[in-house]
Design a protein around this motif. Structure first.
Motif, short mmCIF file in Angstrom:
data_model
loop_
_atom_site.label_atom_id
_atom_site.label_comp_id
_atom_site.label_asym_id
_atom_site.label_seq_id
_atom_site.Cartn_x
_atom_site.Cartn_y
_atom_site.Cartn_z
N LYS A 1 -0.99 11.53 17.00
CA LYS A 1 -0.75 12.50 15.73
C LYS A 1 -1.65 13.57 15.51
O LYS A 1 -1.80 14.12 14.26
CB LYS A 1 -0.87 11.49 14.32
CG LYS A 1 -0.14 10.24 14.54
CD LYS A 1 1.18 10.35 14.61
CE LYS A 1 2.05 9.04 14.48
NZ LYS A 1 3.22 9.08 15.12
N ALA A 2 -2.11 14.25 16.70
CA ALA A 2 -2.86 15.38 16.64
C ALA A 2 -1.91 16.47 16.40
O ALA A 2 -0.91 16.51 17.13
CB ALA A 2 -3.75 15.56 17.78
N LYS A 3 -2.44 17.38 15.64
CA LYS A 3 -1.62 18.70 15.35
C LYS A 3 -1.45 19.59 16.67
O LYS A 3 -2.67 19.96 17.13
CB LYS A 3 -2.07 19.49 14.20
CG LYS A 3 -1.22 20.58 13.71
CD LYS A 3 -1.67 21.12 12.27
CE LYS A 3 -0.44 21.93 11.97
NZ LYS A 3 -1.02 22.43 10.35
N LEU A 4 -0.23 20.06 17.16
CA LEU A 4 -0.16 20.51 18.39
C LEU A 4 0.13 22.15 18.32
O LEU A 4 -0.73 23.19 18.74
CB LEU A 4 0.57 20.16 19.35
CG LEU A 4 0.60 18.76 19.69
CD1 LEU A 4 1.59 18.24 20.54
CD2 LEU A 4 -0.94 18.54 20.56
N PHE A 5 1.27 22.32 17.44
CA PHE A 5 1.82 23.73 17.38
C PHE A 5 2.24 23.90 16.01
O PHE A 5 2.84 22.85 15.26
CB PHE A 5 2.76 24.27 18.12
CG PHE A 5 2.84 24.06 19.53
CD1 PHE A 5 1.76 24.83 20.12
CD2 PHE A 5 3.69 23.28 20.42
CE1 PHE A 5 1.37 24.72 21.49
CE2 PHE A 5 3.43 22.96 21.52
CZ PHE A 5 2.42 23.77 22.23
N LYS A 6 2.35 25.17 15.40
CA LYS A 6 3.21 25.44 14.23
C LYS A 6 4.19 26.43 14.82
O LYS A 6 4.01 27.68 15.53
CB LYS A 6 2.41 26.36 13.27
CG LYS A 6 3.18 26.74 11.97
CD LYS A 6 2.45 27.29 10.82
CE LYS A 6 1.73 26.35 9.77
NZ LYS A 6 2.61 25.58 9.07
#
Length: 83
Positions: free
Chosen positions: A21-26
């Motif tokens: 659940k790590a944030k990768l992109f917007k």
């Protein structure tokens, strides 16, 4: 063959690793379907080191490729989620 629209869509989505659940992109995503590819020019904010592996769990979630003549990331199935 036509290139993707430079301006692109206005709607942005947050892309997360399905494993940790790590944030990768917007990303500025068009349409309402599933996430199959990400054009690199549409990535607003990049939280990864090399755009192919998760920065926390090191799982490969994409492969670099050319789609319609533009650099893109081909997403590996069920490795990312988005909201």
């Amino acid at each position: 063959m036509a290139k993707p629209n430079k301006k692109g869509p206005v709607r942005t989505v947050d892309i997360f690793c399905a494993n940790c659940k790590a944030k990768l992109f917007k990303y500025r995503k068009g349409g309402k379907g599933s996430l199959i590819k990400c054009f690199i020019e549409r990535i607003s904010v990049d939280h990864t080191n090399n755009q192919t592996h998760c920065p926390e769990c090191e799982q490969e979630f994409s492969r670099k490729t050319l789609i319609r003549g533009a650099p893109a990331l081909k997403i590996v199935g069920n490795k990312v989620t988005f909201k």
